[in-house]
Design a protein around this motif. Structure first.
Motif, PDB file in Angstrom:
ATOM      1  N   GLU A 150      43.351  35.733  53.696  1.00 44.03           N
ATOM      2  CA  GLU A 150      44.262  35.405  54.789  1.00 44.03           C
ATOM      3  C   GLU A 150      45.097  34.215  54.340  1.00 44.03           C
ATOM      4  O   GLU A 150      44.664  33.078  54.448  1.00 44.03           O
ATOM      5  N   GLY A 151      46.276  34.500  53.801  1.00 45.14           N
ATOM      6  CA  GLY A 151      47.073  33.435  53.220  1.00 45.14           C
ATOM      7  C   GLY A 151      46.366  32.871  51.998  1.00 45.14           C
ATOM      8  O   GLY A 151      45.993  33.599  51.085  1.00 45.14           O
ATOM      9  N   LYS A 152      46.135  31.560  51.993  1.00 45.92           N
ATOM     10  CA  LYS A 152      45.444  30.920  50.881  1.00 45.92           C
ATOM     11  C   LYS A 152      43.931  30.903  51.064  1.00 45.92           C
ATOM     12  O   LYS A 152      43.187  30.507  50.162  1.00 45.92           O
ATOM     13  N   GLN A 153      43.468  31.325  52.220  1.00 48.91           N
ATOM     14  CA  GLN A 153      42.029  31.305  52.505  1.00 48.91           C
ATOM     15  C   GLN A 153      41.381  32.624  52.095  1.00 48.91           C
ATOM     16  O   GLN A 153      41.921  33.701  52.349  1.00 48.91           O
ATOM     17  N   GLU A 154      40.219  32.539  51.464  1.00 49.62           N
ATOM     18  CA  GLU A 154      39.444  33.720  51.089  1.00 49.62           C
ATOM     19  C   GLU A 154      38.038  33.574  51.650  1.00 49.62           C
ATOM     20  O   GLU A 154      37.401  32.535  51.470  1.00 49.62           O
ATOM     21  N   THR A 155      37.571  34.616  52.338  1.00 47.97           N
ATOM     22  CA  THR A 155      36.276  34.558  53.012  1.00 47.97           C
ATOM     23  C   THR A 155      35.396  35.694  52.532  1.00 47.97           C
ATOM     24  O   THR A 155      35.850  36.828  52.359  1.00 47.97           O
ATOM     25  N   PHE A 156      34.117  35.376  52.350  1.00 52.78           N
ATOM     26  CA  PHE A 156      33.141  36.332  51.829  1.00 52.78           C
ATOM     27  C   PHE A 156      32.193  36.752  52.954  1.00 52.78           C
ATOM     28  O   PHE A 156      31.601  35.905  53.628  1.00 52.78           O
ATOM     29  N   TYR A 157      32.056  38.072  53.161  1.00 51.28           N
ATOM     30  CA  TYR A 157      31.197  38.598  54.223  1.00 51.28           C
ATOM     31  C   TYR A 157      30.166  39.566  53.651  1.00 51.28           C
ATOM     32  O   TYR A 157      30.424  40.256  52.654  1.00 51.28           O
ATOM     33  N   VAL A 158      29.010  39.621  54.307  1.00 46.44           N
ATOM     34  CA  VAL A 158      27.977  40.604  53.994  1.00 46.44           C
ATOM     35  C   VAL A 158      27.456  41.186  55.298  1.00 46.44           C
ATOM     36  O   VAL A 158      27.708  40.644  56.381  1.00 46.44           O
ATOM     37  N   ARG A 159      26.713  42.275  55.188  1.00 45.28           N
ATOM     38  CA  ARG A 159      26.092  42.857  56.377  1.00 45.28           C
ATOM     39  C   ARG A 159      24.736  42.221  56.606  1.00 45.28           C
ATOM     40  O   ARG A 159      23.964  41.985  55.677  1.00 45.28           O
ATOM     41  N   SER A 160      24.452  41.952  57.858  1.00 49.61           N
ATOM     42  CA  SER A 160      23.141  41.483  58.290  1.00 49.61           C
ATOM     43  C   SER A 160      22.795  42.260  59.549  1.00 49.61           C
ATOM     44  O   SER A 160      23.309  41.976  60.634  1.00 49.61           O
ATOM     45  N   GLY A 161      21.970  43.288  59.394  1.00 47.81           N
ATOM     46  CA  GLY A 161      21.722  44.185  60.518  1.00 47.81           C
ATOM     47  C   GLY A 161      23.009  44.921  60.855  1.00 47.81           C
ATOM     48  O   GLY A 161      23.692  45.437  59.976  1.00 47.81           O
ATOM     49  N   ALA A 162      23.386  44.923  62.147  1.00 46.89           N
ATOM     50  CA  ALA A 162      24.601  45.611  62.577  1.00 46.89           C
ATOM     51  C   ALA A 162      25.790  44.659  62.664  1.00 46.89           C
ATOM     52  O   ALA A 162      26.795  44.963  63.308  1.00 46.89           O
ATOM     53  N   SER A 163      25.704  43.504  62.008  1.00 43.33           N
ATOM     54  CA  SER A 163      26.768  42.512  62.060  1.00 43.33           C
ATOM     55  C   SER A 163      27.286  42.191  60.665  1.00 43.33           C
ATOM     56  O   SER A 163      26.599  42.379  59.663  1.00 43.33           O
ATOM     57  N   SER A 164      28.510  41.671  60.631  1.00 36.19           N
ATOM     58  CA  SER A 164      29.109  41.176  59.392  1.00 36.19           C
ATOM     59  C   SER A 164      29.147  39.659  59.476  1.00 36.19           C
ATOM     60  O   SER A 164      29.734  39.108  60.410  1.00 36.19           O
ATOM     61  N   VAL A 165      28.518  38.987  58.523  1.00 36.23           N
ATOM     62  CA  VAL A 165      28.399  37.535  58.587  1.00 36.23           C
ATOM     63  C   VAL A 165      29.036  36.898  57.354  1.00 36.23           C
ATOM     64  O   VAL A 165      29.042  37.467  56.266  1.00 36.23           O
ATOM     65  N   GLU A 166      29.569  35.705  57.555  1.00 38.37           N
ATOM     66  CA  GLU A 166      30.198  34.961  56.464  1.00 38.37           C
ATOM     67  C   GLU A 166      29.157  34.175  55.692  1.00 38.37           C
ATOM     68  O   GLU A 166      28.244  33.584  56.276  1.00 38.37           O
ATOM     69  N   LEU A 167      29.289  34.181  54.367  1.00 45.84           N
ATOM     70  CA  LEU A 167      28.450  33.343  53.520  1.00 45.84           C
ATOM     71  C   LEU A 167      29.312  32.260  52.881  1.00 45.84           C
ATOM     72  O   LEU A 167      30.421  32.532  52.423  1.00 45.84           O
ATOM     73  N   THR A 168      28.798  31.033  52.856  1.00 44.59           N
ATOM     74  CA  THR A 168      29.499  29.928  52.220  1.00 44.59           C
ATOM     75  C   THR A 168      28.504  29.099  51.420  1.00 44.59           C
ATOM     76  O   THR A 168      27.289  29.305  51.498  1.00 44.59           O
TER      77      THR A 168
END
Length: 208
Positions: A150-168
């Protein structure tokens, strides 16, 4: 690619004669009946906020976030045009000129905010339920880390159960090191690592 396009066009034009539509609808309903999970998620809309009726970038982000999480975990299927409780409500085709424009829009979203290099891990098709369109998006697990841009921002997501969560922070570094071996830092530059570590420390500090 030309052969695949020609084949897809033939199948779409002759779907009724070949009985493909009926099989696709049954397959989708059977899949949806299992409910959301770590490899299956439902979204009612591609880009329209159902409360306001307006195009909303947050709806698109929710779709892309799920795809990134599937790519970074074990793959999965996203059904656009299916409500949280599993009812076929139909994707927001009305906000596009036609199906081709909707198809192109989704392809462009994936290419611009996930990356052209990941398009071959993602496939999707549209299935008509008496005028209600369901877009079935299938994702294969990626062999390297995938970020939502998103523009200059990059975000990393994984699945946790039925949700998508961000890892940092250290969680991101540890996950990529174990999940993407033997090339754990394929896309993690020094700048990436430093930034996510700082972001993770900042978030942990605020939570504390």
């Amino acid at each position: 690619r030309l052969f695949r396009y020609t084949l897809d066009s033939f199948l779409e034009e002759n779907a009724v004669t070949l009985g493909i539509d009926d099989r696709e609808r049954k397959d989708i309903l059977d899949t949806v009946s299992a409910g959301e999970s770590d490899t299956l998620e439902f979204k009612s809309t591609l880009r329209t906020n159902l409360q306001t009726g307006e195009v909303d970038k947050r709806m698109e982000k929710a779709v892309l976030k799920t795809l990134v999480a599937f790519l970074n975990t074990d793959g999965g299927t996203l059904m656009i045009g299916v409500s949280d409780n599993g009812d076929v409500c139909g994707a927001d085709l009305h906000s596009f000129e036609n199906k081709d424009k909707m198809n192109l829009h989704l392809t462009n979203l994936i290419a611009s905010q996930i990356g052209n290099g990941y398009l071959h891990y993602i496939s999707f098709n549209m299935v008509d339920f008496d005028g209600k369109i369901v877009i079935r998006v299938r994702c294969d697990p990626s062999p390297r880390p995938v970020f939502l841009r998103e523009g200059k921002q990059e975000t990393f997501y994984v699945r946790s159960g039925a949700s998508s969560v961000e890892l940092t922070g250290s969680n991101l570094v540890s996950y990529t090191a174990s999940r993407f071996e033997p090339n754990p830092l394929d896309r993690l530059t020094v700048g990436h690592i430093k930034r996510v570590m700082v972001e993770g420390d900042d978030k942990n500090g605020k939570e504390a």
